[in-house]
Design a protein around this motif. Structure first.
Motif: not given
Length: 450
Positions: A449-450, A428-429, A259-260, A252-254
């Motif tokens: 958001a985490g 960049a994000l 990363f994925c 649920r963490d963007p």
């Protein structure tokens, strides 16, 4: 989650410096040998592609599907495998992984039809699951943040060493037709699989799970290294939310999703080239199997030096995302041009692409290694690796189908090049926590958001 960073100007103690040097000299070469065997057993089917088609009737579509099926079971078992690694320790679990995958890889010599081929590739993925993410987690138990980029780069450079070895070795083994009644491709799987088993035995006697287990460190060195690693972990924990999410809620963490995806793009590029590189070289025409193997070495030999340079630049400057993004630029350009040019120039551009996706992959993990803390580190890294490695399923499956339908893989290469461009924007994000917590231009505080 709030992530802030700063640089650490405090010089390290002599005991810590000594412990880190000893750990690097003892552990990194061993892990590199392990990864050489791992990489060869994962991709050696690329050299057997034509032989499998001739002897076992496995066409381009079936070959692409079978090559990709490895990553399905790899993804399914990756997180459970790393949870077990946490429980039983790296020494036991990495030894188990190596011996089991070596036996399955050797059993590929019995792939006499596409269904046996599919089954063995699924079994190989299950056996190998947890190896790479396990090693990445193992590095967090041994190397402080400021040296981990070089450790990761050394690990990835092993894949280029493996490619340098795999080409001539596999080419020579493929030439052993009818020796003791076995085909050349059977000898290739048997010899390279049993080599992994023998290395697994060596791992049991040479690897230590954590500094406290190392008889080759003094007590002062153990204390200094353990204290440094614990201090870094506590510092990262202090930047996280008070209550850590469950392992599965990490998605649920963007940032975890990003990363994925970024790692997926790197793996998509890698396996689009790796499983098809001997075929690209073969298209030049007039080359023996041995020469195809030798020429297939060149992209990975160049990538070896690119990886080492990228690791040093990343550690020296702290510009993790910039180094990562530069890899995707090279990969996108190399793949895009290779798709629309002559066979000889295509191989040249694949040298550029290989340097790019290898730099991207080797530069990537230092960011989530700093982002994930505590009980989330091992399963979090495994989750990224398992989902990202699905690029290894999509790439050969897509390339095989494109080749069967059009007679060429050019369309597939263009799709992968486009994915690399999107991943470049994603770089960049990316956010991470550096060893200390003051803002720099590259590591400015940010909220996600985490």
């Amino acid at each position: 989650m709030q992530h802030s960073t700063q640089t650490d100007p405090v010089p390290e103690s002599p005991a810590l410096e000594s412990a880190t040097r000893k750990a690097f000299r003892r552990l990194v070469p061993l892990v590199m040998i392990m990864f050489v065997a791992n990489y060869i057993d994962r991709v050696n089917i690329g050299f057997a592609k034509d032989a499998l088609e001739a002897d076992s009737g496995i066409g381009a579509g079936a070959y692409g599907l079978g090559a990709g099926l490895f990553f399905i079971t790899y993804a399914i078992f990756e997180v459970p495998s790393n949870i077990l690694l946490e429980r039983y320790g790296a020494k036991f679990w990495l030894t188990r992984i190596m011996i089991s995958w070596g036996l399955v890889s050797a059993a590929m010599m019995f792939a006499h039809n596409e269904w046996i081929f599919y089954g063995l590739r699924l079994a190989l993925g299950a056996a190998e699951a947890g190896f790479f993410a396990g090693v990445i987690f193992f590095f967090t138990q041994w190397f402080p943040n400021r040296t981990r980029g070089r450790a990761n780069a050394a690990l990835y450079s092993a894949s280029t060493i493996a490619a340098v070895i795999a080409g001539p070795l596999s080419g020579a083994l493929l030439g052993m037709h009818d020796v003791l009644g076995l085909r050349g491709w059977q000898w290739m799987f048997l010899v390279e699989g049993l080599a992994a088993v023998l290395i697994g035995v060596l791992v049991w006697f040479r690897l230590e799970s954590q500094p406290r287990d190392a008889a080759w460190l003094t007590e002062q060195e153990k204390d200094a290294l353990t204290a440094k690693l614990r201090a870094e972990e506590a510092e990262r924990l202090a930047t996280k939310q008070e209550k850590a999410p469950s392992r599965w809620s990490m998605l649920r963490d963007p940032q975890m999703l990003l990363f994925c995806f970024v790692y997926f793009a790197a793996q998509l590029a890698q396996y689009s080239v790796t499983f098809w590189l001997p075929s690209f070289v073969r298209d030049i025409g007039g080359l023996s199997e041995f020469m195809i193997g030798v020429i297939s070495v060149v992209p990975f030999a160049v990538a070896f030096f690119a990886i080492l340079a990228a690791g040093r630049i990343s550690d020296a400057t702290g510009l993790r995302r910039t180094v990562l993004g530069s890899g995707f630029v090279l990969a996108a350009v190399g793949l895009g041009v290779a798709a629309v040019t002559s066979p000889v120039l295509a191989v040249v551009m694949l040298v550029v692409a290989t340097a790019g996706f290898k730099v991207a992959a080797s530069s990537f993990y230092v960011i989530p290694q700093q982002y994930l803390v505590g009980a989330l580190a091992a399963p979090g890294l495994a989750l990224i690796n398992s989902i990202g490695n699905l690029g290894g399923f999509v790439a050969p499956t897509m390339m095989g189908q494109v080749q069967e339908q059009t007679g060429s893989v050019s369309g597939g290469l263009l799709v992968v090049a486009a994915c690399c461009v999107v991943a470049l924007a994603g770089c960049a994000l990316l956010r991470y926590v550096s060893p200390s917590r003051a803002a720099t231009p590259e590591t400015a505080p940010s909220t996600t958001a985490g």
